[in-house]
Scaffold this motif. Structure first.
Motif, PDB file in Angstrom:
ATOM      1  N   THR A  63       0.830  -1.206   0.000  1.00  0.00           N
ATOM      2  CA  THR A  63       0.000   0.000   0.000  1.00  0.00           C
ATOM      3  C   THR A  63       0.860   1.250   0.000  1.00  0.00           C
ATOM      4  N   ARG A  64       1.851   1.299   0.901  1.00  0.00           N
ATOM      5  CA  ARG A  64       2.761   2.440   0.996  1.00  0.00           C
ATOM      6  C   ARG A  64       4.028   1.996   1.703  1.00  0.00           C
ATOM      7  N   ALA A  65       5.078   2.782   1.546  1.00  0.00           N
ATOM      8  CA  ALA A  65       6.353   2.462   2.200  1.00  0.00           C
ATOM      9  C   ALA A  65       7.104   3.747   2.492  1.00  0.00           C
ATOM     10  N   THR A  66       7.770   3.776   3.629  1.00  0.00           N
ATOM     11  CA  THR A  66       8.593   4.939   3.965  1.00  0.00           C
ATOM     12  C   THR A  66       9.739   4.531   4.878  1.00  0.00           C
ATOM     13  N   GLY A  67      10.842   5.248   4.745  1.00  0.00           N
ATOM     14  CA  GLY A  67      11.923   5.235   5.722  1.00  0.00           C
ATOM     15  C   GLY A  67      11.927   6.622   6.349  1.00  0.00           C
ATOM     16  N   ASP A 185      -4.680 -15.462  11.434  1.00  0.00           N
ATOM     17  CA  ASP A 185      -4.736 -14.256  12.273  1.00  0.00           C
ATOM     18  C   ASP A 185      -4.477 -12.980  11.476  1.00  0.00           C
ATOM     19  N   LEU A 186      -3.923 -13.111  10.276  1.00  0.00           N
ATOM     20  CA  LEU A 186      -3.617 -11.939   9.445  1.00  0.00           C
ATOM     21  C   LEU A 186      -4.583 -11.786   8.276  1.00  0.00           C
ATOM     22  N   ASP A 187      -5.550 -12.664   8.202  1.00  0.00           N
ATOM     23  CA  ASP A 187      -6.491 -12.658   7.075  1.00  0.00           C
ATOM     24  C   ASP A 187      -7.218 -11.311   6.973  1.00  0.00           C
ATOM     25  N   GLY A 188      -7.027 -10.634   5.852  1.00  0.00           N
ATOM     26  CA  GLY A 188      -7.707  -9.367   5.606  1.00  0.00           C
ATOM     27  C   GLY A 188      -7.193  -8.188   6.407  1.00  0.00           C
ATOM     28  N   LYS A 189      -6.093  -8.342   7.094  1.00  0.00           N
ATOM     29  CA  LYS A 189      -5.585  -7.282   7.969  1.00  0.00           C
ATOM     30  C   LYS A 189      -4.667  -6.321   7.221  1.00  0.00           C
ATOM     31  N   GLY A 190      -4.641  -5.087   7.725  1.00  0.00           N
ATOM     32  CA  GLY A 190      -3.655  -4.115   7.286  1.00  0.00           C
ATOM     33  C   GLY A 190      -2.419  -4.261   8.147  1.00  0.00           C
ATOM     34  N   ILE A 191      -1.289  -4.577   7.538  1.00  0.00           N
ATOM     35  CA  ILE A 191      -0.062  -4.900   8.269  1.00  0.00           C
ATOM     36  C   ILE A 191       0.996  -3.828   8.029  1.00  0.00           C
ATOM     37  N   LEU A 192       1.624  -3.376   9.108  1.00  0.00           N
ATOM     38  CA  LEU A 192       2.780  -2.494   8.993  1.00  0.00           C
ATOM     39  C   LEU A 192       4.016  -3.335   9.259  1.00  0.00           C
ATOM     40  N   LEU A 193       4.784  -3.620   8.219  1.00  0.00           N
ATOM     41  CA  LEU A 193       6.010  -4.408   8.320  1.00  0.00           C
ATOM     42  C   LEU A 193       7.159  -3.470   8.673  1.00  0.00           C
ATOM     43  N   ILE A 194       7.897  -3.802   9.731  1.00  0.00           N
ATOM     44  CA  ILE A 194       8.903  -2.886  10.277  1.00  0.00           C
ATOM     45  C   ILE A 194      10.297  -3.512  10.259  1.00  0.00           C
ATOM     46  N   GLY A 201      16.577  -3.421   0.347  1.00  0.00           N
ATOM     47  CA  GLY A 201      15.205  -3.880   0.546  1.00  0.00           C
ATOM     48  C   GLY A 201      15.083  -5.395   0.533  1.00  0.00           C
ATOM     49  N   SER A 202      16.196  -6.131   0.477  1.00  0.00           N
ATOM     50  CA  SER A 202      16.133  -7.590   0.329  1.00  0.00           C
ATOM     51  C   SER A 202      15.430  -8.265   1.503  1.00  0.00           C
ATOM     52  N   THR A 203      15.707  -7.832   2.723  1.00  0.00           N
ATOM     53  CA  THR A 203      15.062  -8.444   3.883  1.00  0.00           C
ATOM     54  C   THR A 203      13.560  -8.170   3.869  1.00  0.00           C
ATOM     55  N   LEU A 204      13.180  -6.930   3.568  1.00  0.00           N
ATOM     56  CA  LEU A 204      11.763  -6.583   3.488  1.00  0.00           C
ATOM     57  C   LEU A 204      11.059  -7.380   2.391  1.00  0.00           C
ATOM     58  N   SER A 221       1.919  -2.495   4.375  1.00  0.00           N
ATOM     59  CA  SER A 221       2.641  -1.228   4.303  1.00  0.00           C
ATOM     60  C   SER A 221       3.977  -1.436   4.993  1.00  0.00           C
ATOM     61  N   VAL A 222       4.946  -0.584   4.691  1.00  0.00           N
ATOM     62  CA  VAL A 222       6.314  -0.789   5.170  1.00  0.00           C
ATOM     63  C   VAL A 222       6.825   0.459   5.871  1.00  0.00           C
ATOM     64  N   PHE A 223       7.546   0.245   6.964  1.00  0.00           N
ATOM     65  CA  PHE A 223       8.204   1.332   7.678  1.00  0.00           C
ATOM     66  C   PHE A 223       9.591   0.875   8.102  1.00  0.00           C
TER      67      PHE A 223
END
Length: 229
Positions: A63-67, A185-194, A201-204, A221-223
């Protein structure tokens, strides 16, 4: 500990800023207010297809990503992150995560996030270090936003440190190392991966790919605290 003993210890061994080495005020921890304010913010969360999103585009749906801060190896942020990861100051992660969370919250960056998911560390590596710094970053963001932290992402095997690796070597090093134990437990959820820092970006990419494979309905989404440029 009695207040008088705490005051005596603080007088004898005053806490100093990890960046500029000045004496910290009573309300400050790890870094002085001036140094924290001077950390260069990217403002990526305000830009569509920002440089970090360009780095991850086409690798997995997000959805979105930021550092939040610009990162270089000789920067003040690098000093804090090195101390956080390798010198047993995990509280720096809580502090920086809370600061970033408070600064991003008014922008609506977390508006569709249900769960914060820190990138995990293999249990043997975490046992040696004593903690996973991304857990502390996630806790700081959680305190600022009220969004719960989940640990429903596991590292199934260890991988080598990636400091001197090429982008292709990093991708091969992190390929297939993550798994989702309870996908329901994550079905349909909005997740912020940190994570702490986004370089290639290889680990992400590896972590997000595991989530997408296990839970196609999840919205990612990524942070990261830092991002190279």
């Amino acid at each position: 500990m009695n207040h008088w003993l705490t005051d005596l210890l603080n007088f004898a061994f005053p806490a100093t800023c990890h960046i500029c080495d000045c004496k910290l005020a009573p309300h400050e921890r790890f870094a002085c207010s001036h140094c924290l304010a001077s950390l260069p913010r990217t403002g990526f969360h305000r830009r569509e297809m920002n440089p970090m999103e360009e780095r991850l585009a086409g690798k997995f749906p997000f959805t979105r990503a930021t550092g939040h801060f610009f990162y270089t190896r000789d920067s003040a942020l690098s000093t804090l992150i090195q101390d956080m990861k390798y010198r047993h100051f995990p509280g720096i992660g809580d502090m920086l995560g809370r600061i970033a969370g408070e600064e991003l919250f008014p922008s609506g960056y977390f508006s569709d996030i249900d769960i914060i998911l820190p990138v995990p560390m293999h249990f043997l590596k975490q046992a040696r270090r004593g903690y996973n710094q991304t857990h502390h970053i996630a806790n700081g963001i959680s305190k600022a936003t009220g969004i719960p932290v989940s640990f429903n992402l596991k590292a199934t095997r260890s991988h080598k440190t990636q400091t001197s690796m090429t982008q292709q070597q990093r991708l091969e090093n992190t390929s297939g190392i993550f798994a989702v134990p309870r996908p329901q437990d994550l079905d349909g959820k909005g997740i912020l991966l940190i994570d702490d820092v986004c370089t290639t970006g290889s680990t992400l990419i590896s972590a997000a790919s595991a989530i997408v494979a296990a839970v196609p309905s999840a919205r990612i989404s990524v942070f990261t605290l830092g991002v190279t440029f």
